[in-house]
Design a protein around this motif. Structure first.
Motif, PDB file in Angstrom:
ATOM      1  N   MET A 112       0.833  -1.207   0.000  1.00 32.22           N
ATOM      2  CA  MET A 112       0.000   0.000   0.000  1.00 32.22           C
ATOM      3  C   MET A 112       0.867   1.256   0.000  1.00 32.22           C
ATOM      4  O   MET A 112       0.637   2.186  -0.768  1.00 32.22           O
ATOM      5  N   LEU A 113       1.851   1.291   0.884  1.00 32.44           N
ATOM      6  CA  LEU A 113       2.649   2.518   1.040  1.00 32.44           C
ATOM      7  C   LEU A 113       3.440   2.839  -0.217  1.00 32.44           C
ATOM      8  O   LEU A 113       3.490   3.990  -0.646  1.00 32.44           O
ATOM      9  N   VAL A 114       4.047   1.834  -0.823  1.00 31.70           N
ATOM     10  CA  VAL A 114       4.931   2.110  -1.960  1.00 31.70           C
ATOM     11  C   VAL A 114       4.161   2.110  -3.285  1.00 31.70           C
ATOM     12  O   VAL A 114       4.267   3.059  -4.066  1.00 31.70           O
ATOM     13  N   LEU A 115       3.351   1.082  -3.526  1.00 34.75           N
ATOM     14  CA  LEU A 115       2.735   0.953  -4.851  1.00 34.75           C
ATOM     15  C   LEU A 115       1.462   1.779  -4.988  1.00 34.75           C
ATOM     16  O   LEU A 115       1.122   2.193  -6.081  1.00 34.75           O
ATOM     17  N   VAL A 116       0.760   1.995  -3.903  1.00 34.49           N
ATOM     18  CA  VAL A 116      -0.483   2.765  -4.002  1.00 34.49           C
ATOM     19  C   VAL A 116      -0.269   4.203  -3.535  1.00 34.49           C
ATOM     20  O   VAL A 116      -0.632   5.145  -4.232  1.00 34.49           O
ATOM     21  N   GLU A 117       0.330   4.375  -2.367  1.00 41.80           N
ATOM     22  CA  GLU A 117       0.514   5.735  -1.857  1.00 41.80           C
ATOM     23  C   GLU A 117       1.726   6.428  -2.471  1.00 41.80           C
ATOM     24  O   GLU A 117       1.891   7.640  -2.356  1.00 41.80           O
ATOM     25  N   GLY A 118       2.592   5.662  -3.108  1.00 44.82           N
ATOM     26  CA  GLY A 118       3.693   6.273  -3.845  1.00 44.82           C
ATOM     27  C   GLY A 118       4.848   6.775  -2.992  1.00 44.82           C
ATOM     28  O   GLY A 118       5.588   7.659  -3.421  1.00 44.82           O
ATOM     29  N   TYR A 119       5.003   6.234  -1.794  1.00 40.91           N
ATOM     30  CA  TYR A 119       6.152   6.648  -0.979  1.00 40.91           C
ATOM     31  C   TYR A 119       7.435   5.993  -1.480  1.00 40.91           C
ATOM     32  O   TYR A 119       7.417   4.884  -2.021  1.00 40.91           O
ATOM     33  N   LYS A 120       8.530   6.706  -1.271  1.00 39.34           N
ATOM     34  CA  LYS A 120       9.850   6.130  -1.526  1.00 39.34           C
ATOM     35  C   LYS A 120      10.111   5.057  -0.457  1.00 39.34           C
ATOM     36  O   LYS A 120       9.510   5.100   0.622  1.00 39.34           O
TER      37      LYS A 120
ATOM     38  N   THR B  50      -5.678   1.502  -9.958  1.00 38.33           N
ATOM     39  CA  THR B  50      -7.063   1.593 -10.415  1.00 38.33           C
ATOM     40  C   THR B  50      -8.012   1.116  -9.328  1.00 38.33           C
ATOM     41  O   THR B  50      -9.052   1.724  -9.087  1.00 38.33           O
ATOM     42  N   HIS B  51      -7.624   0.035  -8.665  1.00 40.78           N
ATOM     43  CA  HIS B  51      -8.503  -0.523  -7.636  1.00 40.78           C
ATOM     44  C   HIS B  51      -8.669   0.443  -6.454  1.00 40.78           C
ATOM     45  O   HIS B  51      -9.782   0.721  -6.034  1.00 40.78           O
ATOM     46  N   PHE B  52      -7.555   0.942  -5.951  1.00 42.49           N
ATOM     47  CA  PHE B  52      -7.635   1.725  -4.717  1.00 42.49           C
ATOM     48  C   PHE B  52      -7.956   3.201  -4.962  1.00 42.49           C
ATOM     49  O   PHE B  52      -8.490   3.868  -4.077  1.00 42.49           O
ATOM     50  N   ASN B  53      -7.651   3.719  -6.151  1.00 42.97           N
ATOM     51  CA  ASN B  53      -7.897   5.140  -6.388  1.00 42.97           C
ATOM     52  C   ASN B  53      -9.376   5.494  -6.469  1.00 42.97           C
ATOM     53  O   ASN B  53      -9.726   6.660  -6.386  1.00 42.97           O
ATOM     54  N   ARG B  54     -10.212   4.480  -6.645  1.00 41.30           N
ATOM     55  CA  ARG B  54     -11.643   4.777  -6.692  1.00 41.30           C
ATOM     56  C   ARG B  54     -12.103   5.485  -5.421  1.00 41.30           C
ATOM     57  O   ARG B  54     -12.982   6.328  -5.456  1.00 41.30           O
ATOM     58  N   VAL B  55     -11.461   5.142  -4.312  1.00 43.57           N
ATOM     59  CA  VAL B  55     -11.833   5.767  -3.038  1.00 43.57           C
ATOM     60  C   VAL B  55     -11.646   7.287  -3.116  1.00 43.57           C
ATOM     61  O   VAL B  55     -12.425   8.041  -2.551  1.00 43.57           O
ATOM     62  N   LEU B  56     -10.623   7.709  -3.826  1.00 44.37           N
ATOM     63  CA  LEU B  56     -10.286   9.136  -3.866  1.00 44.37           C
ATOM     64  C   LEU B  56     -11.416   9.964  -4.465  1.00 44.37           C
ATOM     65  O   LEU B  56     -11.585  11.128  -4.126  1.00 44.37           O
ATOM     66  N   ALA B  57     -12.146   9.362  -5.381  1.00 43.86           N
ATOM     67  CA  ALA B  57     -13.180  10.110  -6.086  1.00 43.86           C
ATOM     68  C   ALA B  57     -14.485  10.172  -5.285  1.00 43.86           C
ATOM     69  O   ALA B  57     -15.372  10.947  -5.607  1.00 43.86           O
ATOM     70  N   GLU B  58     -14.563   9.346  -4.251  1.00 40.46           N
ATOM     71  CA  GLU B  58     -15.805   9.324  -3.481  1.00 40.46           C
ATOM     72  C   GLU B  58     -15.864  10.516  -2.537  1.00 40.46           C
ATOM     73  O   GLU B  58     -14.846  10.958  -2.032  1.00 40.46           O
ATOM     74  N   PRO B  59     -17.071  11.007  -2.287  1.00 39.69           N
ATOM     75  CA  PRO B  59     -17.182  12.057  -1.268  1.00 39.69           C
ATOM     76  C   PRO B  59     -16.788  11.489   0.098  1.00 39.69           C
ATOM     77  O   PRO B  59     -17.092  10.330   0.397  1.00 39.69           O
ATOM     78  N   VAL B  60     -16.101  12.285   0.893  1.00 42.48           N
ATOM     79  CA  VAL B  60     -15.681  11.841   2.227  1.00 42.48           C
ATOM     80  C   VAL B  60     -16.889  11.911   3.160  1.00 42.48           C
ATOM     81  O   VAL B  60     -17.555  12.936   3.229  1.00 42.48           O
ATOM     82  N   PRO B  61     -17.191  10.812   3.861  1.00 43.77           N
ATOM     83  CA  PRO B  61     -18.338  10.837   4.793  1.00 43.77           C
ATOM     84  C   PRO B  61     -18.177  11.953   5.823  1.00 43.77           C
ATOM     85  O   PRO B  61     -17.062  12.237   6.249  1.00 43.77           O
ATOM     86  N   GLU B  62     -19.302  12.532   6.198  1.00 43.67           N
ATOM     87  CA  GLU B  62     -19.237  13.695   7.076  1.00 43.67           C
ATOM     88  C   GLU B  62     -18.645  13.352   8.430  1.00 43.67           C
ATOM     89  O   GLU B  62     -17.959  14.166   9.034  1.00 43.67           O
ATOM     90  N   ARG B  63     -18.875  12.133   8.879  1.00 41.42           N
ATOM     91  CA  ARG B  63     -18.359  11.782  10.210  1.00 41.42           C
ATOM     92  C   ARG B  63     -16.834  11.864  10.249  1.00 41.42           C
ATOM     93  O   ARG B  63     -16.231  11.972  11.302  1.00 41.42           O
ATOM     94  N   LEU B  64     -16.186  11.794   9.058  1.00 46.76           N
ATOM     95  CA  LEU B  64     -14.730  11.890   9.011  1.00 46.76           C
ATOM     96  C   LEU B  64     -14.262  13.335   8.869  1.00 46.76           C
ATOM     97  O   LEU B  64     -13.250  13.730   9.442  1.00 46.76           O
ATOM     98  N   SER B  65     -14.993  14.128   8.092  1.00 45.51           N
ATOM     99  CA  SER B  65     -14.533  15.501   7.853  1.00 45.51           C
ATOM    100  C   SER B  65     -14.977  16.458   8.956  1.00 45.51           C
ATOM    101  O   SER B  65     -14.287  17.433   9.249  1.00 45.51           O
ATOM    102  N   ALA B  66     -16.123  16.171   9.599  1.00 37.67           N
ATOM    103  CA  ALA B  66     -16.657  17.106  10.586  1.00 37.67           C
ATOM    104  C   ALA B  66     -15.675  17.417  11.718  1.00 37.67           C
ATOM    105  O   ALA B  66     -15.477  18.595  12.047  1.00 37.67           O
TER     106      ALA B  66
END
Lengths: 154, 237
Positions: A112-120, B50-66
């Motif tokens: 996760m850290l290197v391949l997804v989050e892109g950390y060195k 591709t698999h994990f970046n989908r999360v980035l596009a989702e709106p952040v639930p309010e319980r996390l941002s509040a």
């Protein structure tokens, strides 16, 4: 910190084995970070600091969560489907999610850290709190296993 | 010689020094086995992204941002107080190292990014220079042959944020217009726009279109919609 939330959710979604647990992890991380924000040294990277907090909480909570997940996994997945606004948790997990979930925690974290989050390597090792060599060997084993499971070993 | 897996991975991860990296890139041209090992590692990176970046596009639930928003209000009160009374000791103690670190970041980051088309702020990647300009001004409808950036489509996400899929020789992806600029939510490899490599261009395009489909709240903007969006400075709808 608000700008970091999507990334924290991404990292958490990889560490925790399902999205509901992932968001719980983000919530705990945010609370812990806000409580101890005096400890963050301006000029250092906020994202690394928060990732470190997150993985530490994840390690602390790990055993509890896993036990709970084993008992209630079906029920929680059901709740998550509704909560995610109709996204199908099972389909969402997909091959990649299943393969990741089968990795040992230390390898999953390195991937996760290197391949997804892109950390060195050095940054990821610092977040995990291990030597760089340890990090890269976990990363290597994790990748081999993933390539194998996703059918790209050839 | 360069078969050992750790070196291949370090190469793909950009962890090798320039000289070694150049040597491996050269070797890979004459060594199909090495080339395919590199390709497999790159595909794995892409697949995970591709698999994990989908999360980035989702709106952040309010319980996390509040809680963060609430804490920010408290902080800005502190800051207001500070402005009235000048710097406190803590600020002064950290100001030096912080400025030094900011300078290091400012110097180091552009060199790491691909060709200066992106820049990192708050650890998020934003479009810069030519790419930022193309995203600001270029419409899908009036694309010319030979322009460095090809804009593939524009759409609004669930929050009404306007996003644009694009392809260039050095990178491709989806950028969304946020307060700080064009935030790259999806990043993929570049496409050879000059050669007639339709196959390669097609696979990157379709990957981006698929990602766009996951992010978009409705259909892509038509020509009139794009023009209106540009006229409004790509403001959230």
């Amino acid at each position: 910190m608000v700008a970091l939330l999507p990334r924290l959710r991404r990292f958490a979604s990889g560490l925790a084995r399902d999205r509901a647990d992932g968001d719980d992890l983000v919530q705990l991380t945010v609370e812990r970070a806000l409580d101890s924000r005096a400890q963050w040294q301006p000029g250092t990277r906020l994202d690394s600091w928060m990732m470190r907090i997150m993985r530490n909480i994840w390690i602390d909570e790990g055993r509890k969560k896993t036990r709970r997940a084993q008992t209630f996994v079906a029920e929680e997945a059901g709740i998550a489907v509704g909560g995610d606004g109709g996204q199908e948790a099972a389909a969402e997990l997909g091959d990649v999610g299943r393969a990741m979930n089968r990795l040992p925690d230390d390898q999953r974290e390195a991937v996760m850290l290197v391949l997804v989050e892109g950390y060195k390597y050095a940054e990821a090792a610092e977040i995990v709190g291990c030597p760089v060599g340890t990090l890269t060997s976990r990363l290597g084993r994790g990748r081999e296993a993933l390539l194998h499971m996703l059918g790209e070993a050839a | 010689m360069t078969r050992d897996a750790d070196t291949v991975r370090a190469f793909v991860d950009g962890e090798l020094d320039d000289l070694t990296a150049a040597r491996i890139a050269r070797e890979a041209q004459g060594d199909p086995e090495l080339a395919s090992a590199i390709a497999a590692e790159r595909r794995l990176r892409d697949t995970l992204g591709t698999h994990f970046n989908r999360v980035l596009a989702e709106p952040v639930p309010e319980r996390l941002s509040a809680p963060v928003e609430a804490a920010r209000k408290v902080v800005s009160l502190d800051e207001a107080r500070q402005r009235r009374f000048g710097f406190n000791a803590r600020t002064l103690r950290w100001a030096g190292p912080a400025m030094a670190a900011a300078l290091v970041l400012a110097v180091a980051i552009p060199a790491l990014q691909r060709g200066g088309q992106t820049e990192s702020r708050d650890s998020l990647t934003f479009a810069a220079n030519d790419l930022a300009q193309a995203l600001d001004t270029q419409l899908v409808a009036d694309q010319r042959q030979g322009s460095e950036t090809r804009v593939l489509l524009s759409f609004a996400d669930q929050d009404g944020t306007l996003c644009r899929g694009f392809a260039r020789a050095d990178l491709s992806g989806i950028a969304c217009r946020e307060d700080g600029g064009w935030h790259l939510r999806v990043q993929r490899d570049g496409v050879d726009l000059s050669a007639n490599d339709y196959r390669q261009a097609g696979s990157v395009d379709s990957a981006i279109l698929a990602a766009a489909q996951d992010m978009a709240a409705g259909p892509a903007l038509d020509a009139a919609g794009e023009r209106a969006a540009r006229a409004s400075g790509w403001k959230r709808r």
